[in-house]
Design a protein around this motif. Structure first.
Motif, PDB file in Angstrom:
ATOM      1  N   MET A   1       0.853  -1.163   0.000  1.00 24.69           N
ATOM      2  CA  MET A   1       0.000   0.000   0.000  1.00 24.69           C
ATOM      3  C   MET A   1       0.902   1.230   0.000  1.00 24.69           C
ATOM      4  O   MET A   1       1.894   1.302   0.718  1.00 24.69           O
ATOM      5  CB  MET A   1      -0.888  -0.068   1.241  1.00 24.69           C
ATOM      6  CG  MET A   1      -1.445   1.212   1.704  1.00 24.69           C
ATOM      7  SD  MET A   1      -2.494   1.088   3.178  1.00 24.69           S
ATOM      8  CE  MET A   1      -3.080  -0.566   3.202  1.00 24.69           C
ATOM      9  N   ALA A   2       0.598   2.203  -0.808  1.00 25.08           N
ATOM     10  CA  ALA A   2       1.379   3.436  -0.904  1.00 25.08           C
ATOM     11  C   ALA A   2       0.499   4.622  -0.538  1.00 25.08           C
ATOM     12  O   ALA A   2      -0.699   4.643  -0.854  1.00 25.08           O
ATOM     13  CB  ALA A   2       1.910   3.606  -2.319  1.00 25.08           C
ATOM     14  N   LYS A   3       1.109   5.568   0.131  1.00 22.00           N
ATOM     15  CA  LYS A   3       0.389   6.794   0.505  1.00 22.00           C
ATOM     16  C   LYS A   3       1.295   7.979   0.245  1.00 22.00           C
ATOM     17  O   LYS A   3       2.505   7.907   0.446  1.00 22.00           O
ATOM     18  CB  LYS A   3       0.007   6.762   1.979  1.00 22.00           C
ATOM     19  CG  LYS A   3      -0.996   5.677   2.320  1.00 22.00           C
ATOM     20  CD  LYS A   3      -1.897   6.139   3.417  1.00 22.00           C
ATOM     21  CE  LYS A   3      -2.943   5.088   3.684  1.00 22.00           C
ATOM     22  NZ  LYS A   3      -4.236   5.661   3.869  1.00 22.00           N
ATOM     23  N   ASP A   4       0.706   9.091  -0.169  1.00 25.20           N
ATOM     24  CA  ASP A   4       1.454  10.313  -0.443  1.00 25.20           C
ATOM     25  C   ASP A   4       1.693  11.071   0.864  1.00 25.20           C
ATOM     26  O   ASP A   4       0.754  11.393   1.579  1.00 25.20           O
ATOM     27  CB  ASP A   4       0.670  11.188  -1.431  1.00 25.20           C
ATOM     28  CG  ASP A   4       1.420  12.453  -1.815  1.00 25.20           C
ATOM     29  OD1 ASP A   4       2.614  12.591  -1.471  1.00 25.20           O
ATOM     30  OD2 ASP A   4       0.807  13.308  -2.474  1.00 25.20           O
ATOM     31  N   THR A   5       2.939  11.354   1.144  1.00 28.65           N
ATOM     32  CA  THR A   5       3.281  12.106   2.355  1.00 28.65           C
ATOM     33  C   THR A   5       3.753  13.522   2.033  1.00 28.65           C
ATOM     34  O   THR A   5       4.069  14.277   2.941  1.00 28.65           O
ATOM     35  CB  THR A   5       4.391  11.394   3.141  1.00 28.65           C
ATOM     36  OG1 THR A   5       5.588  11.398   2.356  1.00 28.65           O
ATOM     37  CG2 THR A   5       3.984   9.986   3.511  1.00 28.65           C
ATOM     38  N   ARG A   6       3.847  13.847   0.742  1.00 26.50           N
ATOM     39  CA  ARG A   6       4.313  15.164   0.292  1.00 26.50           C
ATOM     40  C   ARG A   6       5.724  15.475   0.820  1.00 26.50           C
ATOM     41  O   ARG A   6       6.112  16.620   0.902  1.00 26.50           O
ATOM     42  CB  ARG A   6       3.322  16.255   0.678  1.00 26.50           C
ATOM     43  CG  ARG A   6       1.934  16.068   0.081  1.00 26.50           C
ATOM     44  CD  ARG A   6       0.981  17.221   0.368  1.00 26.50           C
ATOM     45  NE  ARG A   6       0.892  17.622   1.749  1.00 26.50           N
ATOM     46  CZ  ARG A   6       0.006  17.168   2.636  1.00 26.50           C
ATOM     47  NH1 ARG A   6      -0.879  16.273   2.259  1.00 26.50           N
ATOM     48  NH2 ARG A   6      -0.018  17.614   3.864  1.00 26.50           N
ATOM     49  N   SER A   7       6.454  14.458   1.226  1.00 27.12           N
ATOM     50  CA  SER A   7       7.794  14.623   1.825  1.00 27.12           C
ATOM     51  C   SER A   7       7.785  15.618   2.976  1.00 27.12           C
ATOM     52  O   SER A   7       8.761  16.307   3.238  1.00 27.12           O
ATOM     53  CB  SER A   7       8.829  15.021   0.768  1.00 27.12           C
ATOM     54  OG  SER A   7       9.092  13.928  -0.070  1.00 27.12           O
ATOM     55  N   ASP A   8       6.665  15.685   3.652  1.00 23.71           N
ATOM     56  CA  ASP A   8       6.492  16.566   4.799  1.00 23.71           C
ATOM     57  C   ASP A   8       6.564  15.713   6.063  1.00 23.71           C
ATOM     58  O   ASP A   8       5.869  14.696   6.171  1.00 23.71           O
ATOM     59  CB  ASP A   8       5.132  17.267   4.697  1.00 23.71           C
ATOM     60  CG  ASP A   8       4.823  18.101   5.919  1.00 23.71           C
ATOM     61  OD1 ASP A   8       5.373  19.217   6.020  1.00 23.71           O
ATOM     62  OD2 ASP A   8       4.048  17.624   6.776  1.00 23.71           O
ATOM     63  N   ALA A   9       7.398  16.122   7.019  1.00 24.50           N
ATOM     64  CA  ALA A   9       7.617  15.311   8.222  1.00 24.50           C
ATOM     65  C   ALA A   9       6.328  15.068   9.007  1.00 24.50           C
ATOM     66  O   ALA A   9       6.042  13.935   9.413  1.00 24.50           O
ATOM     67  CB  ALA A   9       8.681  15.953   9.104  1.00 24.50           C
ATOM     68  N   ALA A  10       5.531  16.111   9.217  1.00 26.00           N
ATOM     69  CA  ALA A  10       4.293  15.949   9.994  1.00 26.00           C
ATOM     70  C   ALA A  10       3.314  15.032   9.266  1.00 26.00           C
ATOM     71  O   ALA A  10       2.713  14.131   9.879  1.00 26.00           O
ATOM     72  CB  ALA A  10       3.657  17.307  10.271  1.00 26.00           C
ATOM     73  N   GLN A  11       3.149  15.229   7.966  1.00 23.91           N
ATOM     74  CA  GLN A  11       2.252  14.379   7.177  1.00 23.91           C
ATOM     75  C   GLN A  11       2.762  12.940   7.157  1.00 23.91           C
ATOM     76  O   GLN A  11       1.981  11.993   7.246  1.00 23.91           O
ATOM     77  CB  GLN A  11       2.114  14.922   5.744  1.00 23.91           C
ATOM     78  CG  GLN A  11       1.224  14.101   4.847  1.00 23.91           C
ATOM     79  CD  GLN A  11      -0.241  14.110   5.271  1.00 23.91           C
ATOM     80  OE1 GLN A  11      -0.696  14.986   5.989  1.00 23.91           O
ATOM     81  NE2 GLN A  11      -0.979  13.104   4.826  1.00 23.91           N
ATOM     82  N   THR A  12       4.076  12.777   7.072  1.00 25.65           N
ATOM     83  CA  THR A  12       4.653  11.426   7.049  1.00 25.65           C
ATOM     84  C   THR A  12       4.398  10.705   8.361  1.00 25.65           C
ATOM     85  O   THR A  12       4.085   9.511   8.373  1.00 25.65           O
ATOM     86  CB  THR A  12       6.158  11.497   6.744  1.00 25.65           C
ATOM     87  OG1 THR A  12       6.349  12.167   5.491  1.00 25.65           O
ATOM     88  CG2 THR A  12       6.766  10.106   6.647  1.00 25.65           C
ATOM     89  N   ALA A  13       4.509  11.405   9.469  1.00 23.21           N
ATOM     90  CA  ALA A  13       4.229  10.785  10.774  1.00 23.21           C
ATOM     91  C   ALA A  13       2.770  10.346  10.858  1.00 23.21           C
ATOM     92  O   ALA A  13       2.474   9.248  11.348  1.00 23.21           O
ATOM     93  CB  ALA A  13       4.563  11.755  11.900  1.00 23.21           C
TER      94      ALA A  13
END
Length: 154
Positions: free
Chosen positions: A1-13
């Motif tokens: 499963m893949a999810k977009d985190t926008r390479s943003d630390a908060a979004q990735t967490a």
């Protein structure tokens, strides 16, 4: 499963926590160290291995713990190779330009400066930039002023 985190630390967490809650057994993190560390902190707590195949900060596994792995040549290794190449090409002086916007754009130039000096090179100065910056006129002016004080001839 893949999810977009926008390479943003908060979004990735947040995404990492969602995936942990869904029962993932292993996680592949982004190519930037900052979001990879954010995800790794989530997976570390859940004892789920996390890997980044392209984040290059050598301290990334240490910043997270024994469930975080990287397999790409680290910034300090890349910088040592770049410094050796510069010296082999006959460059004796350098100006480094770095950005605090990511671990890569901050630490790689610093590691290069250390390796270049260790090989006998001289750092004439350093400047900073922001990701997405369009105008580097101020840095060019600083570099030109340095060239006046330190001619580039050997």
């Amino acid at each position: 499963m893949a999810k977009d985190t926008r390479s943003d630390a908060a979004q990735t967490a947040l995404v990492a926590q969602e995936l942990v809650d869904q029962g993932v057994k292993i996680m592949i993190t982004p190519c930037d160290a900052d979001p990879s560390i954010a995800a790794g902190q989530v997976t570390q707590a859940a004892q789920i291995p996390a890997f980044s195949f392209c984040a290059t900060t050598p301290t990334m596994p240490l910043a997270v713990g024994d469930y975080m792995f990287g397999n790409y040549p680290a910034d300090n290794v890349q910088a040592a190779v770049l410094a050796a190449y510069a010296v082999e090409k006959g460059y004796k002086k350098a100006y480094i330009l770095k950005s605090p916007d990511s671990a890569y754009t901050l630490k790689l130039p610093e590691y290069f400066g250390e390796a270049f000096k260790a090989k006998g090179g001289e750092l004439l100065g350093e400047g900073t930039f922001s990701m997405g910056q369009q105008d580097f006129g101020a840095e060019v002016t600083k570099i030109k002023a340095i060239e006046i004080r330190h001619p580039t001839s050997s």
